[in-house]
Design a protein around this motif. Structure first.
Motif, PDB file in Angstrom:
ATOM      1  N   ARG A 196       0.825  -1.196   0.000  1.00 48.40           N
ATOM      2  CA  ARG A 196       0.000   0.000   0.000  1.00 48.40           C
ATOM      3  C   ARG A 196       0.867   1.257   0.000  1.00 48.40           C
ATOM      4  NH1 ARG A 196      -4.848   2.011   1.924  1.00 48.40           N
ATOM      5  NH2 ARG A 196      -4.195   2.737   3.953  1.00 48.40           N
ATOM      6  N   GLN A 197       1.992   1.171   0.684  1.00 53.36           N
ATOM      7  CA  GLN A 197       2.929   2.300   0.708  1.00 53.36           C
ATOM      8  C   GLN A 197       3.455   2.606  -0.684  1.00 53.36           C
ATOM      9  OE1 GLN A 197       4.342   3.966   3.413  1.00 53.36           O
ATOM     10  NE2 GLN A 197       4.044   2.678   5.190  1.00 53.36           N
ATOM     11  N   VAL A 198       3.545   1.583  -1.523  1.00 54.99           N
ATOM     12  CA  VAL A 198       4.144   1.783  -2.841  1.00 54.99           C
ATOM     13  C   VAL A 198       3.131   1.444  -3.924  1.00 54.99           C
ATOM     14  CG1 VAL A 198       6.459   1.366  -2.028  1.00 54.99           C
ATOM     15  CG2 VAL A 198       5.130  -0.559  -2.837  1.00 54.99           C
ATOM     16  N   ARG A 199       1.861   1.679  -3.595  1.00 55.07           N
ATOM     17  CA  ARG A 199       0.783   1.301  -4.492  1.00 55.07           C
ATOM     18  C   ARG A 199       0.971   1.904  -5.882  1.00 55.07           C
ATOM     19  NH1 ARG A 199      -1.676  -0.292  -7.573  1.00 55.07           N
ATOM     20  NH2 ARG A 199      -3.895  -0.681  -7.842  1.00 55.07           N
ATOM     21  N   ARG A 254       0.058   7.148  -9.621  1.00 50.46           N
ATOM     22  CA  ARG A 254       0.230   6.027 -10.560  1.00 50.46           C
ATOM     23  C   ARG A 254      -0.199   6.426 -11.963  1.00 50.46           C
ATOM     24  NH1 ARG A 254      -3.278   1.647 -10.807  1.00 50.46           N
ATOM     25  NH2 ARG A 254      -4.324   2.564  -9.031  1.00 50.46           N
ATOM     26  N   TYR A 259      -5.607   8.359   1.198  1.00 56.00           N
ATOM     27  CA  TYR A 259      -4.357   7.818   0.646  1.00 56.00           C
ATOM     28  C   TYR A 259      -4.575   7.111  -0.682  1.00 56.00           C
ATOM     29  CZ  TYR A 259      -0.131   5.141   0.042  1.00 56.00           C
ATOM     30  OH  TYR A 259       1.012   4.601  -0.495  1.00 56.00           O
ATOM     31  N   VAL A 283       0.258   6.723   4.398  1.00 59.04           N
ATOM     32  CA  VAL A 283      -0.661   5.623   4.150  1.00 59.04           C
ATOM     33  C   VAL A 283      -1.847   5.642   5.125  1.00 59.04           C
ATOM     34  CG1 VAL A 283       0.560   3.976   5.587  1.00 59.04           C
ATOM     35  CG2 VAL A 283      -0.640   3.164   3.579  1.00 59.04           C
ATOM     36  N   ALA A 329      -2.250   7.808  -4.117  1.00 60.78           N
ATOM     37  CA  ALA A 329      -1.511   6.770  -4.836  1.00 60.78           C
ATOM     38  C   ALA A 329      -2.064   6.594  -6.250  1.00 60.78           C
ATOM     39  CB  ALA A 329      -1.590   5.455  -4.071  1.00 60.78           C
ATOM     40  N   LEU A 379       5.179   9.135  -5.656  1.00 58.54           N
ATOM     41  CA  LEU A 379       4.343   9.515  -4.514  1.00 58.54           C
ATOM     42  C   LEU A 379       5.283   9.672  -3.328  1.00 58.54           C
ATOM     43  CD1 LEU A 379       1.457   9.785  -3.321  1.00 58.54           C
ATOM     44  CD2 LEU A 379       1.585   7.369  -2.803  1.00 58.54           C
ATOM     45  N   GLU A 432       6.414  11.221   0.606  1.00 61.29           N
ATOM     46  CA  GLU A 432       6.001  11.720   1.914  1.00 61.29           C
ATOM     47  C   GLU A 432       7.026  12.772   2.322  1.00 61.29           C
ATOM     48  OE1 GLU A 432       5.516   8.502   4.673  1.00 61.29           O
ATOM     49  OE2 GLU A 432       4.440   7.301   3.199  1.00 61.29           O
TER      50      GLU A 432
END
Lengths: 314, 492
Positions: free
Chosen positions: A92-95, B251, B243, B238, B247, B257, B259
């Protein structure tokens, strides 16, 4: 080029996925083996439980409860549940960096584990439950391989997978053959179960036929060039993926992870069974575990937690 | 025109009096732009519809199109309740909305450019000085800071509602970090799967270019001499409830993305930490509130931001989108002056009107508000997301007494508006079709030029009779079809 944090998340995603798969397999083999109440079955449970760090052997006496804990315990940091939850958290952090196909596979696994019916499904048929989970993990890896660009991110994912795998297999071998004070595992049933735990039974039979000898099993899981769970294979993969991401940022006094992996690979490349016999399995397996830990630290220092002063524009 | 009742559709009730229904005219007949969709629905049983609704929800869950709900016991992810039936807007109505939103955003950007430089509008007394400069969202730090194209608001998501007479009016401007656009795109994906034939036949205008329009808008905010600007999306992380959207946009734009902890400022330039060292960042599409972007300039306790970011911005080495301080223009009290602001800068009459608004800071208006609390909606100026509100007709005596005390204690903090019955649109509730109140959130981009996306997020108040559409308060959403040609929608 990718964000350092992203590389870190992909690496850990690989590690957790591999860990989850291994734990499923251990549990499945243990549960199948202990359907018979024999001495050999007890030994299999002991192998499985001590390879996940449970040394006092009390849990091995109750294999079903042990397996439930190993798979579904939400509070155990080393359960399948936790591993999958963490793998998905990292995903999810790198979705934005992984494909939808890859994400979806992992999400399905997570939803199965977190479903209110999970405990019941496991109780109804642990074997089917574990089989499906492993199959879904294979689909996850397949989706990653088939849909993600085989660039830096994918390489970090695989570095995580192979490093974790090398450590898990080394640990399994250590438990069976490492301790010179303990009697090595020789029982046919236990050896078969060991090969199953390493997902190695069929490939082993093809090479060595049904002649189960600790010596051959060690040789196969340590030195086989083509079996994807042998330590030699894992190390070679690690080295090649690290070579793909390395950009030669060697700090003074530090070895790059690529060189460390290369060193370990060479050691496994040129070691043979005679050497192993003379120095004992324990020494080599300890080296492998130690070198894996060093590679992990070097990956951090090189790609993720590097000091900023070294990288500022002039 | 009376429709024959069929076994499946049953008798269609007339829309409630005093409420505009998107599909049904007052006499109960189907509005022409809904005819084609209606005839498709008529071929489906209610069980079919419910089945499709379940498939849709499963799809959203698998894709992880969720928001996070924090509870005392456990934290769970939920899908945004999404309704299958699209809301349809005819081309002629959309033309007005498009022109009105463009006009409004032009004026808003000019207003922000003015109050953060010469403050001509305050000197001319068109908007009260203490109201604007005293607004909590006014950022002194932005004074005399160069903003490319004078585009302060790069992404705008104003909320429109339809009054009982059928006219669209602006309820609220969202000029800070508006969200919801990913649901517009996800709902569209889902609607295309559900009603492919109807969708194709009706000539619905596409929204899927939004990510590249957004990227182009962000790139247009950089200086010409940076040929290939590095754009990043900045998220609080996240655990933020939006969130998924951050993302999703990253994408689809192909932008990293990031922080706060991924960025470093060195020598007034912003860099991101990559595996191969530091890499320069040119544009930050930030989904972090003003207060949290830079602990050195704004809130010191923020762990989400980047120390030194604002100075790098001030030095012109990075662009922050939306610009900090845009909140002053969507302040609920400043809202009442927007029609004057439009006339002042553009010399034009507003195309889209405001909802009538009483400023409680004016004593005469306050007394009117206090006398009519049971008929009005009272809103706290600084709040958003449906918090700090009193809905007069649905309130208890106790709640009204509480608000009377609050209003008397701090009148500057409140505005009041008449309760407007939002229009209704048919939704699938269980296995039945029932009308529910909806609003409309279109998304407007402004960089070098202003672009209105031909689509919107329609938010739905899923509770029967409720007028609160916010997702934090049990609201859902549905796809919005803007027709390219009204004749095509009509032919069944």
């Amino acid at each position: 080029m990718m964000l350092a944090r992203v590389a870190d998340s992909l690496y850990w995603m690989g590690r957790y996925v591999e860990r989850a798969e291994h734990l499923c397999r251990l549990s499945d083999v243990m549960l199948t083996a202990t359907l018979d109440r024999t001495e050999a079955a007890t030994q299999v449970a002991r192998i499985a439980m001590s390879s996940v760090g449970d040394l006092d052997e009390t849990r091995a006496a109750e294999p079903y409860e042990a397996a439930v804990g190993l798979v579904l315990d939400r509070d155990d940091p080393a359960s399948v549940f936790t591993s999958l939850a963490r793998a998905r958290e990292n995903a999810r952090q790198v979705r934005d960096q992984i494909t939808t196909e890859t994400w979806e596979r992992l999400n399905v696994l997570f939803l199965r584990m977190t479903s209110p019916d999970a405990a019941e499904a496991f109780a109804d048929g642990s074997s089917a439950f574990l089989h499906d989970t492993i199959a879904d993990l294979h689909m996850f890896k397949g989706a990653a391989d088939a849909t993600m660009a085989h660039g830096e991110g994918w390489r970090f994912l695989l570095i995580g997978v192979y490093l974790e795998r090398a450590q898990l297999i080394a640990r399994l071998l250590e438990v069976c053959f490492g301790d010179p004070k303990r009697r090595a595992v020789t029982d046919h049933f236990a050896l078969t179960s060991l090969l199953r735990m390493a997902c190695a039974l069929e490939p082993y039979l093809r090479v060595y036929t049904a002649d189960l000898q600790p010596r051959y099993i060690l040789e196969f899981l340590l030195f086989d060039d083509d079996f994807p769970r042998s330590l030699r294979f894992c190390t070679a993969q690690m080295e090649s993926h690290l070579a793909g991401v390395s950009r030669h940022f060697e700090e003074a006094g530090q070895m790059s992870p690529e060189r460390l992996a290369g060193r370990l690979k060479a050691r496994l490349q040129y070691a043979d069974m005679d050497e192993l016999a003379s120095m004992g399995a324990h020494a080599l397996l300890t080296t492998v575990a130690g070198e894996c830990a060093k590679i992990h630290d070097a990956i951090y220092n090189t790609f993720v937690a590097y000091p900023l002063e070294m990288r500022l524009p002039a | 025109m009376a429709r024959e009742a069929t076994a499946e559709t049953g008798t269609r009730p007339l829309p409630a009096p005093g409420i505009y229904d998107e599909m049904l005219a007052e006499d109960g007949s189907i509005r022409p732009h809904y005819a084609r969709l209606q005839s498709r629905i008529d071929t489906l049983t209610h069980e079919d519809l419910a089945e499709r609704q379940r498939t849709l929800e499963r799809f959203f869950l698998l894709q992880g199109i969720t928001f996070t709900v924090y509870g005392a016991e456990s934290t769970t992810e939920r899908i945004i309740p999404t309704d299958l039936l699209p809301r349809i807007i005819p081309a002629s109505e959309w033309a007005t909305i498009e022109a009105g939103l463009t006009q409004r955003l032009r004026a808003m950007n000019m207003f922000l450019a003015d109050i953060y430089s010469e403050q001509q509008i305050l000197m001319d007394g068109v908007a009260p000085r203490e109201l604007v400069l005293g607004a909590p969202s006014y950022r002194r730090e932005m004074q005399n800071l160069y903003v490319p194209n004078k585009a302060y608001v790069n992404v705008c998501g104003s909320d429109l509602i339809r009054q009982p007479d059928g006219e669209f009016v602006v309820l609220e401007d969202n000029l800070r970090v508006p969200s919801g656009v990913s649901y517009m795109l996800a709902n569209r994906e889902a609607a295309k799967r559900t009603f492919p034939g109807t969708f194709r036949a009706m000539g619905v205008r596409p929204v899927d270019r939004y990510p590249d329009m957004l990227l182009a808008t962000l790139k247009s905010m950089t200086a010409d001499w940076r040929p290939n600007p590095q754009v990043v999306v900045m998220t609080p992380g996240v655990y933020n409830s939006a969130y998924f959207e951050h993302a999703y946009l990253a994408r689809l734009m192909g932008a990293p993305l990031v922080e706060g902890r991924d960025l470093v400022v060195h020598d007034n330039h912003v860099y991101m930490r990559t595996t191969t060292g530091l890499r320069r960042v040119d544009v930050i599409y930030r989904r972090v509130d003003d207060d949290f972007i830079d602990p050195l300039t704004f809130r010191r306790d923020s762990g989400l931001g980047v120390a030194g970011l604002f100075n790098a911005y001030r030095a012109g080495n990075v662009v922050i989108c939306n610009a900090p301080g845009t909140g002053v223009a969507d302040d609920k009290a400043v809202y009442a002056y927007v029609p004057h602001i439009i006339r002042y800068y553009l010399g034009e009459d507003p195309i889209l009107h405001n909802v009538e608004t009483y400023l409680c800071r004016e004593p005469s208006q306050l007394s009117h508000v206090l006398a009519n609390l049971d008929k009005l909606v009272v809103k706290a100026v600084g709040e958003s997301g449906g918090y700090g509100m009193l809905i007069g007709p649905h309130s208890t005596k106790k709640q009204r007494d509480e608000f009377t005390a609050k209003l008397k204690a701090n009148p500057d903090n409140y505005i009041a508006q008449p309760t407007i019955n939002l229009s209704t649109a048919p939704c699938i509730i269980g296995t039945e079709l029932e009308p529910r109140h909806v609003d409309l959130r279109p998304f407007v981009l402004s960089g070098e030029k202003i672009v209105v996306t031909p689509g919107a997020l329609t938010r739905v108040a899923l509770t029967k009779g409720s007028l609160v559409v916010n997702s934090s308060q049990g609201g859902g959403s549905k796809d919005t079809w803007v027709l390219s040609d009204d004749k095509r929608g009509a032919k069944p």
